[in-house]
Scaffold this active site. Structure first.
Site, PDB file in Angstrom:
ATOM      1  N   HIS A  94      24.730 -11.060 -13.492  1.00  0.00           N
ATOM      2  CA  HIS A  94      25.516 -11.991 -12.825  1.00  0.00           C
ATOM      3  C   HIS A  94      25.308 -11.930 -11.361  1.00  0.00           C
ATOM      4  O   HIS A  94      25.695 -11.112 -10.711  1.00  0.00           O
ATOM      5  CB  HIS A  94      27.121 -11.435 -13.016  1.00  0.00           C
TER       6      HIS A  94
ATOM      7  N   GLY B  46      21.822 -18.518  -7.258  1.00  0.00           N
ATOM      8  CA  GLY B  46      22.306 -16.981  -7.729  1.00  0.00           C
ATOM      9  C   GLY B  46      21.511 -16.102  -6.725  1.00  0.00           C
ATOM     10  O   GLY B  46      20.883 -16.480  -5.824  1.00  0.00           O
TER      11      GLY B  46
ATOM     12  N   THR C 113      17.408 -15.179 -17.044  1.00  0.00           N
ATOM     13  CA  THR C 113      16.570 -15.043 -15.777  1.00  0.00           C
ATOM     14  C   THR C 113      15.259 -14.623 -16.467  1.00  0.00           C
ATOM     15  O   THR C 113      15.245 -13.812 -17.180  1.00  0.00           O
ATOM     16  CB  THR C 113      17.192 -14.160 -14.658  1.00  0.00           C
TER      17      THR C 113
END
Length: 309
Positions: A231, A208, A178
Site C-alpha cells: 500500500h 504511489g 508492483t
C-alpha cells in the site's frame, strides 16, 4: 577489478497476492514460471559479469511483458478506465536515479526511468512531459490494445461495483500490484528497479511509492538496494526504503534486522506489503507482512528459488 562477492538477485511481482483459497495449481504454476523467467533474465546478465543496473533492468522488463503482473502489459485501470504507469531505477555506485510517473505508451516503463537517469539532468519526469520524452528518444511505444487485459478490466468493474454497493474491501492484492528487482553484481555494486500500474480503481494522477526514491526504490553500495511493494501511501509516509538504509547506516543493524523491522513497523500504521533487499556482501532479504508476495531470488548458492505464500 577483482570480484568481491558472488552475484545475487531478487525480484518481486507484488505483495498481497492472490488469496490462497483462490489459487489453483494451474495459476500457481503460471506465476512461478513467470517469476523464474524474469529472474533468469537478470541472472544471465550477472553471470556474464554484467552490472547490477543491467540485471535489474532485464528482470523488470520481463515482468512488464508478463500480463500476470501489474506493470507494463499487465497494468491495472484507473476510475477513468485509463492506465497510468510508474517506474524508478537507482544505481548504488553513485545514487544516480531516474523515475517516471503517470505514463502510458512505452512498452517498458523501467526503460523510461533509466533514460531519465542516463539522458537527462533530472531524476523524475511525470505525465505528458514524460510521455513526450519517451517518444523523442525513441523508446518502443505500444497502442492501448496491447496493454489491455480482460482480467484487469474485470477487476476494475468489480471494484467499482463494490464501491457503489458500499461493500467491504476483501482483496488486498488490489492495492499491492508492483514488480521490482534488486541485485548485487560481481564487483559489489547494487541496484534497484521498480515498476507498477498502481492500484486498481485509483484516482487518475495518483502516484504511489514505486517511483519515489527513498520510499519504494533505493540503492547505495554502502548499505543496500531495496524495491518495495504494498500500500504505497504508507511506504511513502514511512520513507520505507530509505528507513532501511538509515537503520543500517546509523543504527548499525544488519540488512535482515533493518528490513524486517521496517516491515513490522509499517503494520503499526496500517501499512501492508513487502520488499526485497540485497547488500554489497551478497545478502538477500525478502520480508512481507501480507498473506503472500510473489518473489524469486538467487542467493550465493547460484540456484533459483521462487515463493508465493
Amino acid at each position: 577489478m577483482s570480484s568481491l562477492v558472488k552475484p545475487v538477485i531478487a525480484i518481486h511481482g507484488g505483495a498481497g497476492t492472490m488469496r490462497s483459497k483462490d489459487m489453483t495449481e494451474e495459476k500457481e504454476k503460471a506465476y512461478r514460471h513467470g517469476l523464474t523467467l524474469a529472474l533468469e533474465a537478470g541472472r544471465a546478465v550477472l553471470k556474464a559479469n554484467g552490472s547490477a543496473v543491467d540485471a535489474v533492468t532485464a528482470s523488470v522488463m520481463a515482468l512488464e511483458d508478463d500480463p500476470l503482473f501489474n506493470a507494463g502489459r499487465g497494468a491495472v485501470y484507473t476510475t477513468n478506465r485509463t492506465q497510468e504507469m510508474d517506474a524508478a531505477i537507482m544505481d548504488g555506485r553513485d545514487r544516480n536515479a531516474g523515475a517516471v510517473a503517470g505514463i502510458f505508451g512505452p512498452r517498458h516503463p523501467v526503460l523510461a526511468a533509466r533514460a531519465v537517469m542516463e539522458k537527462t539532468e533530472h531524476v523524475f519526469l511525470a505525465g505528458e512531459g514524460a510521455n513526450e520524452f519517451c517518444r523523442e528518444i525513441g523508446l518502443e511505444i505500444k497502442p492501448a490494445e496491447w496493454f489491455y487485459t480482460e482480467r484487469r478490466m474485470k477487476a476494475l468493474e468489480q471494484e467499482m461495483e463494490r464501491r457503489r454497493n458500499g461493500g467491504e474491501e476483501n482483496d488486498p492484492s488490489r492495492r499491492h500490484g508492483t514488480v521490482g528487482a534488486v541485485a548485487c553484481d560481481v564487483f559489489g555494486h547494487v541496484a534497484a528497479a521498480t515498476s507498477t500500474g498502481g492500484m486498481t480503481a485509483k484516482f487518475p494522477g495518483r502516484v504511489g511509492d514505486s517511483p519515489v526514491i527513498g520510499a519504494g526504490t533505493w540503492a547505495d553500495d554502502k548499505t543496500c538496494a531495496v524495491s518495495a511493494t504494498g500500500h504505497g501511501e504508507y511506504f511513502i509516509r514511512y520513507a520505507a526504503a530509505h528507513e532501511i538504509d538509515a537503520r543500517i547506516r546509523w543504527g548499525k543493524e544488519t540488512l535482515e534486522e533493518a528490513a524486517q523491522s521496517v516491515i513490522k513497523d509499517l503494520v503499526k500504521i496500517g501499512g501492508e506489503g513487502g520488499l526485497i533487499a540485497v547488500n554489497a556482501k551478497g545478502e538477500v532479504c525478502l520480508p512481507f507482512n501480507s498473506e503472500g508476495m510473489y518473489r524469486a531470488w538467487m542467493g550465493q548458492d547460484g540456484e533459483i528459488h521462487t515463493g508465493i505464500y
